[in-house]
Design a protein around this motif. Structure first.
Motif, PDB file in Angstrom:
ATOM      1  N   ILE A  78       3.165 -10.516 -30.083  1.00  0.00           N
ATOM      2  CA  ILE A  78       3.472  -9.225 -29.466  1.00  0.00           C
ATOM      3  C   ILE A  78       4.379  -9.373 -28.253  1.00  0.00           C
ATOM      4  O   ILE A  78       4.939  -8.395 -27.786  1.00  0.00           O
ATOM      5  CB  ILE A  78       2.208  -8.417 -29.070  1.00  0.00           C
ATOM      6  CG1 ILE A  78       1.407  -9.123 -27.986  1.00  0.00           C
ATOM      7  CG2 ILE A  78       1.384  -8.086 -30.272  1.00  0.00           C
ATOM      8  CD1 ILE A  78       0.367  -8.252 -27.351  1.00  0.00           C
ATOM      9  N   GLU A  79       4.570 -10.601 -27.773  1.00  0.00           N
ATOM     10  CA  GLU A  79       5.484 -10.797 -26.648  1.00  0.00           C
ATOM     11  C   GLU A  79       6.916 -10.423 -27.020  1.00  0.00           C
ATOM     12  O   GLU A  79       7.757 -10.241 -26.145  1.00  0.00           O
ATOM     13  CB  GLU A  79       5.418 -12.234 -26.116  1.00  0.00           C
ATOM     14  CG  GLU A  79       5.788 -13.298 -27.103  1.00  0.00           C
ATOM     15  CD  GLU A  79       4.639 -13.787 -27.970  1.00  0.00           C
ATOM     16  OE1 GLU A  79       4.829 -14.790 -28.660  1.00  0.00           O
ATOM     17  OE2 GLU A  79       3.556 -13.170 -27.979  1.00  0.00           O
ATOM     18  N   ASP A  80       7.188 -10.252 -28.321  1.00  0.00           N
ATOM     19  CA  ASP A  80       8.526  -9.857 -28.769  1.00  0.00           C
ATOM     20  C   ASP A  80       8.702  -8.339 -28.814  1.00  0.00           C
ATOM     21  O   ASP A  80       9.797  -7.860 -29.120  1.00  0.00           O
ATOM     22  CB  ASP A  80       8.814 -10.448 -30.159  1.00  0.00           C
ATOM     23  CG  ASP A  80       8.858 -11.969 -30.134  1.00  0.00           C
ATOM     24  OD1 ASP A  80       9.214 -12.534 -29.075  1.00  0.00           O
ATOM     25  OD2 ASP A  80       8.529 -12.587 -31.161  1.00  0.00           O
ATOM     26  N   LEU A  81       7.642  -7.586 -28.526  1.00  0.00           N
ATOM     27  CA  LEU A  81       7.745  -6.121 -28.529  1.00  0.00           C
ATOM     28  C   LEU A  81       8.519  -5.631 -27.311  1.00  0.00           C
ATOM     29  O   LEU A  81       8.658  -6.336 -26.317  1.00  0.00           O
ATOM     30  CB  LEU A  81       6.342  -5.493 -28.519  1.00  0.00           C
ATOM     31  CG  LEU A  81       5.451  -5.756 -29.730  1.00  0.00           C
ATOM     32  CD1 LEU A  81       4.093  -5.092 -29.526  1.00  0.00           C
ATOM     33  CD2 LEU A  81       6.102  -5.276 -31.011  1.00  0.00           C
ATOM     34  N   ASP A  95       3.452  -0.917 -23.581  1.00  0.00           N
ATOM     35  CA  ASP A  95       2.761   0.152 -22.848  1.00  0.00           C
ATOM     36  C   ASP A  95       1.869   0.963 -23.785  1.00  0.00           C
ATOM     37  O   ASP A  95       0.759   1.353 -23.414  1.00  0.00           O
ATOM     38  CB  ASP A  95       3.761   1.075 -22.150  1.00  0.00           C
ATOM     39  CG  ASP A  95       4.437   0.408 -20.965  1.00  0.00           C
ATOM     40  OD1 ASP A  95       3.917  -0.614 -20.470  1.00  0.00           O
ATOM     41  OD2 ASP A  95       5.501   0.918 -20.540  1.00  0.00           O
ATOM     42  N   HIS A  96       2.338   1.207 -24.994  1.00  0.00           N
ATOM     43  CA  HIS A  96       1.542   1.939 -25.988  1.00  0.00           C
ATOM     44  C   HIS A  96       0.267   1.158 -26.323  1.00  0.00           C
ATOM     45  O   HIS A  96      -0.828   1.730 -26.371  1.00  0.00           O
ATOM     46  CB  HIS A  96       2.382   2.191 -27.242  1.00  0.00           C
ATOM     47  CG  HIS A  96       1.664   2.959 -28.296  1.00  0.00           C
ATOM     48  ND1 HIS A  96       1.420   4.308 -28.195  1.00  0.00           N
ATOM     49  CD2 HIS A  96       1.114   2.558 -29.471  1.00  0.00           C
ATOM     50  CE1 HIS A  96       0.752   4.712 -29.260  1.00  0.00           C
ATOM     51  NE2 HIS A  96       0.555   3.665 -30.051  1.00  0.00           N
ATOM     52  N   LEU A  97       0.405  -0.153 -26.537  1.00  0.00           N
ATOM     53  CA  LEU A  97      -0.770  -0.985 -26.803  1.00  0.00           C
ATOM     54  C   LEU A  97      -1.717  -1.010 -25.610  1.00  0.00           C
ATOM     55  O   LEU A  97      -2.943  -0.983 -25.772  1.00  0.00           O
ATOM     56  CB  LEU A  97      -0.349  -2.415 -27.138  1.00  0.00           C
ATOM     57  CG  LEU A  97       0.122  -2.667 -28.554  1.00  0.00           C
ATOM     58  CD1 LEU A  97       0.672  -4.077 -28.683  1.00  0.00           C
ATOM     59  CD2 LEU A  97      -1.004  -2.449 -29.540  1.00  0.00           C
ATOM     60  N   TYR A  98      -1.156  -1.068 -24.409  1.00  0.00           N
ATOM     61  CA  TYR A  98      -1.971  -1.070 -23.196  1.00  0.00           C
ATOM     62  C   TYR A  98      -2.843   0.187 -23.144  1.00  0.00           C
ATOM     63  O   TYR A  98      -4.038   0.111 -22.851  1.00  0.00           O
ATOM     64  CB  TYR A  98      -1.071  -1.160 -21.964  1.00  0.00           C
ATOM     65  CG  TYR A  98      -1.828  -1.104 -20.671  1.00  0.00           C
ATOM     66  CD1 TYR A  98      -2.529  -2.209 -20.206  1.00  0.00           C
ATOM     67  CD2 TYR A  98      -1.858   0.061 -19.909  1.00  0.00           C
ATOM     68  CE1 TYR A  98      -3.240  -2.160 -19.019  1.00  0.00           C
ATOM     69  CE2 TYR A  98      -2.567   0.117 -18.723  1.00  0.00           C
ATOM     70  CZ  TYR A  98      -3.255  -0.994 -18.289  1.00  0.00           C
ATOM     71  OH  TYR A  98      -3.962  -0.928 -17.115  1.00  0.00           O
TER      72      TYR A  98
END
Length: 162
Positions: A99-102, A108-111
């Motif tokens: 996910i570091e490539d997002l 922010d959405h995942l957060y």
């Protein structure tokens, strides 16, 4: 799996270890003290000042690159270890691998999702409950029902109950 390290790789590993040591700090501190004490000998001249300014600038410039290389390597290793944990655990979401490539917006959405997940977990009164990103709401309902059916479950008394 182990590949032969290049000269730069060996040097940067050694330099990172060496410069992060107590001895390196002591040498740097001693250099500054010697420079300061030598001020009267050189009549606090511009050359005397230039020596410390030039020396510290060069060292700082080179250290930035060594530190960045070390951080990049450590970061990559940590991400790979986390990816392995995610991929190997049955209950986790494989969508979280890399996910570091997002984009920042996607992160922010995942957060925000994990904020919601935290709120759900607080309602469960059980620190051992876990959720994956893929099935959080369903897991919450299932786990809450299973949790409440345990013999060890004792609901907390309401505030107005004694």
């Amino acid at each position: 799996m182990k590949k032969k390290k290049s000269f730069f790789e060996k040097f940067s590993n050694w330099a990172t270890t060496a410069t992060g040591s107590s001895a390196a700090f002591m040498i740097a501190a001693a250099t500054v003290v010697i420079w300061a004490v030598s001020g009267p000998l050189f009549h606090y001249s511009e050359t005397w000042q230039l020596v410390i300014n030039t020396g510290t600038t060069i060292v700082t410039f080179l250290m930035v690159f060594l530190i960045q290389k070390s951080q990049n390597k450590d970061s990559k290793a940590i991400h790979l270890k986390l990816n392995e944990l995610l991929a190997s655990h049955e209950g986790t979401s494989n969508r979280m691998v890399n996910i570091e490539d997002l984009t920042e917006e996607e992160l922010d959405h995942l957060y925000k999702f994990y904020i919601r997940l935290s709120e759900l977990a607080e309602k469960e009164d059980d620190l051992t409950c876990t959720h994956s990103i893929d099935a959080a709401e369903e897991n919450n309902r299932t786990k809450s029902g299973h949790f409440r059916s345990r013999k060890s479950y004792r609901p907390k008394p309401k505030k107005n109950e004694s």
